[in-house]
Design a protein around this motif. Sequence first.
Motif: not given
Length: 153
Positions: A84-86, A112-115, A118-122
Motif C-alpha cells: 500500500i505504501i511503496p 493503475e495504482k502503481t502508475g 506509487d510513481n507520483a509519491m514524493s
Amino acid sequence: MPKAAPSACRQRGCSVLVRDGSGFCDAHRKEARKEVDDRRGNSAERGYGERWRKAREGYLRKHPMCAECSRRGFVERARVVDHIIPHRGDFAFLFWESAHNWQPLCDDCHNEKTGAVDNAMSDVEWCRARLALARRIGVEVDAEVRGRGWSKV
C-alpha cells in the motif's frame, strides 16, 4: 485516431525517425531497456526472492479477491500482493508489514495504482505515510530510514 508526428531517436547522435512513441529506434530501444534493467536489478536483488514468493502465495491464499475490485462492487481474483505504501527498499518495516501494508490486487488494479499513486509519491509524502503507519500500529521507526534528510515531517 491520428498518429503523432515522427520524432528523432532519443539516443544521442541518432537521427532515425521514430513513429511508435517509445522514443528510441529499433537499434537503440533494447539498449535503453537494458540500462534501466541494470540499474533496477533483478527481482531477487529487489527483495522478491524465495521468502517473498512463499509469503505472497500464503497471503493470496488467505486473501484471494482483489481488494479494489471488491470496493467497486466487482469480483476479481487477486494475482498481486501490493505494498500500500511503496517499500522503496525499506525491508526492515514496509516490505514485510503484511498486516497493515499489503493488499491483494488484480493485475489491472495494481498497474493503475502503481502508475497513479506509487510513481507520483514524493519522498516527503512517502516518509510521512511511512511514519503515520508506524505510529498507527505502534512501531518504532529505525533512525537509518528516518535519517534520510526528511526529518521535518
